[in-house]
Design a protein around this motif. Structure first.
Motif, PDB file in Angstrom:
ATOM      1  N   LEU A   1     -28.851 -38.954   3.625  1.00 41.27           N
ATOM      2  CA  LEU A   1     -28.636 -40.193   4.365  1.00 41.27           C
ATOM      3  C   LEU A   1     -27.204 -40.245   4.877  1.00 41.27           C
ATOM      4  CD1 LEU A   1     -30.334 -42.669   1.874  1.00 41.27           C
ATOM      5  CD2 LEU A   1     -31.272 -41.843   4.032  1.00 41.27           C
ATOM      6  N   CYS A   2     -27.027 -40.545   6.160  1.00 38.22           N
ATOM      7  CA  CYS A   2     -25.681 -40.718   6.708  1.00 38.22           C
ATOM      8  C   CYS A   2     -25.237 -42.158   6.425  1.00 38.22           C
ATOM      9  CB  CYS A   2     -25.662 -40.405   8.208  1.00 38.22           C
ATOM     10  SG  CYS A   2     -26.276 -41.723   9.271  1.00 38.22           S
ATOM     11  N   PRO A   3     -23.974 -42.510   6.671  1.00 31.60           N
ATOM     12  CA  PRO A   3     -23.521 -43.876   6.398  1.00 31.60           C
ATOM     13  C   PRO A   3     -24.263 -44.944   7.205  1.00 31.60           C
ATOM     14  CG  PRO A   3     -21.639 -42.421   6.652  1.00 31.60           C
ATOM     15  CD  PRO A   3     -22.856 -41.626   7.029  1.00 31.60           C
ATOM     16  N   ALA A   4     -24.839 -44.592   8.352  1.00 35.68           N
ATOM     17  CA  ALA A   4     -25.529 -45.580   9.186  1.00 35.68           C
ATOM     18  C   ALA A   4     -27.041 -45.571   8.996  1.00 35.68           C
ATOM     19  CB  ALA A   4     -25.199 -45.337  10.653  1.00 35.68           C
ATOM     20  N   CYS A   5     -27.577 -44.652   8.209  1.00 33.65           N
ATOM     21  CA  CYS A   5     -29.024 -44.613   7.989  1.00 33.65           C
ATOM     22  C   CYS A   5     -29.494 -45.951   7.434  1.00 33.65           C
ATOM     23  CB  CYS A   5     -29.391 -43.498   7.011  1.00 33.65           C
ATOM     24  SG  CYS A   5     -29.556 -41.879   7.783  1.00 33.65           S
TER      25      CYS A   5
ATOM     26  N   ASN B   1     -29.091 -51.133   4.194  1.00 38.15           N
ATOM     27  CA  ASN B   1     -27.748 -50.576   4.362  1.00 38.15           C
ATOM     28  C   ASN B   1     -26.732 -51.676   4.082  1.00 38.15           C
ATOM     29  OD1 ASN B   1     -25.288 -49.414   5.218  1.00 38.15           O
ATOM     30  ND2 ASN B   1     -26.415 -48.013   6.523  1.00 38.15           N
ATOM     31  N   ALA B   2     -26.287 -51.759   2.843  1.00 39.74           N
ATOM     32  CA  ALA B   2     -25.394 -52.833   2.400  1.00 39.74           C
ATOM     33  C   ALA B   2     -24.032 -52.776   3.083  1.00 39.74           C
ATOM     34  CB  ALA B   2     -25.225 -52.763   0.885  1.00 39.74           C
ATOM     35  N   VAL B   3     -23.458 -51.591   3.216  1.00 37.56           N
ATOM     36  CA  VAL B   3     -22.118 -51.469   3.802  1.00 37.56           C
ATOM     37  C   VAL B   3     -22.149 -51.783   5.289  1.00 37.56           C
ATOM     38  CG1 VAL B   3     -20.257 -49.848   4.307  1.00 37.56           C
ATOM     39  CG2 VAL B   3     -21.236 -49.937   2.033  1.00 37.56           C
ATOM     40  N   LEU B   4     -23.153 -51.313   5.975  1.00 40.51           N
ATOM     41  CA  LEU B   4     -23.273 -51.596   7.403  1.00 40.51           C
ATOM     42  C   LEU B   4     -23.411 -53.106   7.626  1.00 40.51           C
ATOM     43  CD1 LEU B   4     -23.356 -49.873   9.983  1.00 40.51           C
ATOM     44  CD2 LEU B   4     -25.830 -49.948   9.856  1.00 40.51           C
ATOM     45  N   LEU B   5     -24.171 -53.771   6.783  1.00 43.25           N
ATOM     46  CA  LEU B   5     -24.387 -55.212   6.919  1.00 43.25           C
ATOM     47  C   LEU B   5     -23.126 -56.002   6.594  1.00 43.25           C
ATOM     48  CD1 LEU B   5     -26.340 -57.588   7.388  1.00 43.25           C
ATOM     49  CD2 LEU B   5     -26.929 -57.441   4.964  1.00 43.25           C
ATOM     50  N   THR B   6     -22.455 -55.668   5.497  1.00 45.33           N
ATOM     51  CA  THR B   6     -21.334 -56.489   5.030  1.00 45.33           C
ATOM     52  C   THR B   6     -19.999 -56.151   5.667  1.00 45.33           C
ATOM     53  OG1 THR B   6     -20.984 -55.020   3.138  1.00 45.33           O
ATOM     54  CG2 THR B   6     -22.400 -56.951   2.802  1.00 45.33           C
ATOM     55  N   LEU B   7     -19.794 -54.911   6.097  1.00 42.18           N
ATOM     56  CA  LEU B   7     -18.499 -54.535   6.660  1.00 42.18           C
ATOM     57  C   LEU B   7     -18.539 -54.267   8.159  1.00 42.18           C
ATOM     58  CD1 LEU B   7     -17.128 -52.152   3.878  1.00 42.18           C
ATOM     59  CD2 LEU B   7     -16.637 -54.569   4.225  1.00 42.18           C
TER      60      LEU B   7
END
Length: 146
Positions: A66-70, A91-97
């Motif tokens: 999985l890439c960071p944006a998957c 995708n928690a990081v994509l949503l929150t950051l």
């Protein structure tokens, strides 16, 4: 008194406020239209179900990781349908950051452009290191956890 050197016509300092405003409105309209078309398509296409006509991650296809944006497409689908918990799971990081950072940058661009000013976001070395570091840690963590 002249110094003997001739100066050419003064170089423009940049585009005028009216042209910046017009360009910003045009670009925002195109982006909004394209986003609306994509959102309508995604609204009716559940990425959680197999066999949907959606773009697949080339990084995951090539490596199986999985890439960071998957999960971004699934996250957008879930947000459009009001399921924030499932979107966070996708995708928690994509949503929150990333979501708030992109919203901030686009907002600044729109406000500056409508005000007739050019906004050029700059990410310096420290910012690049932070973004790449977060992406790397997120990618490793989500692939180790599963």
């Amino acid at each position: 008194m002249s110094t003997g050197t001739s100066r050419g016509p003064a170089e423009p300092a940049g585009p005028g406020p009216a042209s910046v405003r017009a360009r910003t409105v045009r670009q925002a309209s195109i982006a909004l239209g394209a986003g609306a078309v994509a959102a309508v398509y995604l609204w009716h296409t559940d990425p959680h179900q197999p066999g949907q006509l959606l773009l697949h991650c080339p990084f995951k296809w090539a490596t199986g990781l999985l890439c960071p944006a998957c999960g971004g497409t699934r996250m957008a689908y879930d947000l459009m349908h009001g399921d924030v918990v499932r979107a966070f799971h996708d995708n928690a990081v994509l949503l929150t950051l990333a979501g708030p950072a992109v919203a901030y940058a686009v907002g600044r661009w729109l406000v500056a452009g409508i005000g007739g000013r050019v906004y050029r976001p700059r990410l310096r070395a420290r910012g690049n290191a932070v973004v790449l570091g977060i992406a790397a840690v997120w990618m490793v963590a989500r692939n180790l956890v599963g």
